[in-house]
Enzyme design. Sequence first.
Site, short mmCIF file in Angstrom:
data_model
loop_
_atom_site.label_atom_id
_atom_site.label_comp_id
_atom_site.label_asym_id
_atom_site.label_seq_id
_atom_site.Cartn_x
_atom_site.Cartn_y
_atom_site.Cartn_z
N SER A 1 -1.93 5.40 -9.75
CA SER A 1 -2.92 5.90 -8.79
C SER A 1 -4.47 5.24 -9.11
O SER A 1 -4.28 4.02 -9.21
CB SER A 1 -3.08 7.59 -8.83
OG SER A 1 -3.84 8.06 -7.71
N ASP B 1 -15.60 -3.30 4.31
CA ASP B 1 -14.22 -3.16 4.10
C ASP B 1 -13.89 -2.01 3.29
O ASP B 1 -12.55 -2.00 2.90
CB ASP B 1 -13.44 -4.47 3.84
CG ASP B 1 -13.87 -5.57 4.72
OD1 ASP B 1 -13.67 -5.39 5.92
OD2 ASP B 1 -14.12 -6.77 4.28
N ASP C 1 4.30 10.03 -0.10
CA ASP C 1 3.09 10.28 -0.79
C ASP C 1 2.19 10.84 0.10
O ASP C 1 1.55 10.11 1.00
CB ASP C 1 2.59 8.85 -1.32
CG ASP C 1 1.42 8.82 -2.39
OD1 ASP C 1 0.81 9.95 -2.07
OD2 ASP C 1 1.27 8.21 -3.28
N HIS D 1 3.53 11.16 -4.49
CA HIS D 1 2.54 10.72 -5.34
C HIS D 1 3.08 10.43 -6.78
O HIS D 1 2.79 9.53 -7.35
CB HIS D 1 1.53 11.48 -5.21
CG HIS D 1 0.15 10.48 -5.83
ND1 HIS D 1 -0.31 9.30 -5.04
CD2 HIS D 1 -0.92 10.67 -6.64
CE1 HIS D 1 -1.29 8.81 -5.61
NE2 HIS D 1 -1.53 9.74 -6.59
#
Length: 262
Positions: free
Chosen positions: A110, A192, A215, A243
Site C-alpha cells: 500500500s 495528473d 481489492d 487489499h
Amino acid sequence: MGFFYSSTSVTSTKVAVNGVHLHYQRTGEGEHAVLLLPGMLGSGETDFGPQIKNLNKKLFTVVAWDPRGYGHSRPPDRDFPGDFFERDAKDAVDLMKTLKFKKISLLGWSDGGITALIAAAKYPSYIHKIVIWGANAYVTEEDERIYQGIRDVSKWSEKAKKPLETLYGYDYFAKTCEKWVDGIKQFKHLPDGNICRHLLPLVQCPTLIMHGEKDPLVPRFHADFIHQHVRGSRLHLMPEGKHNLHLRFANEFNKLVEDFLQ
C-alpha cells in the site's frame, strides 16, 4: 540450542535516524536483507505477522520498520507534508544503512509500496529487488471517493479497527487517519494527481507487482499503470485477493516472494 534460538527469535528495538527514533523488528540471519514497509497507519507487528514468522530465516534477514509517527516510532506524531513519501523512503534507506546492510530488497504494502518505488528510483545502487502490492502512483477522483469513505474510523469494521486501536488508542488512531486522508488528497491537486509517476521509469531493479482483484481500496488500473511504466516488471494477479492479500493468502504470498527474491 543457542544457534536455533538466534535464528528464529525476533528482536525489537529503536535506532536514531534522521532526528527520530525509528522502531523496527528483525529476524533471520540470511545474507539477503529484506525490509518490510507497512501501509497507512501500519507497523511491523500489525502489518506483517506471517512474513516475520515464516519468510525463510536461513536465506533472509528480515527487518520490519515503523515509519516515523507510526507504530512505536513515536514521538513525533505523524504528519503529512507534501513530500512525506520521499521522507519515508529516505528514512527507510538510512535505517538500513545505519544497520550496516550493504544492499537490500524491499517488500512494500500500500503506502509502503509507494515508498518502495520511490526508494528504488532514488537509491538505485542500494536496492536489489522490490515487491509491491496495493500501491498507486497517482490519485484519481475514484480514489478520492474511496479515501473519503475510510476517513471516519468509527465506521470501520471491528476487525479492521481493533489492532490499530490497541496500538494507538482511539484518539490518535482516529486523528491520524483523518490526517492521512487529507495528506493523500493533496496529490489530487497536482498535475495528473501525481505521487510518483515521474519516478517509475527510473526504477531499474527487478520488480514484482501483486494485485488482489477484489481489492476494495486500490482499483486494478493502478497495478496496470505501474506494470506498464516500470521496465521489465512482473504483474501477478490474485483473483480472490483483497487489499491484505499477504495476510489472507500468506503461504502463497510468501512462496512467490521467496522465489522472486532468490
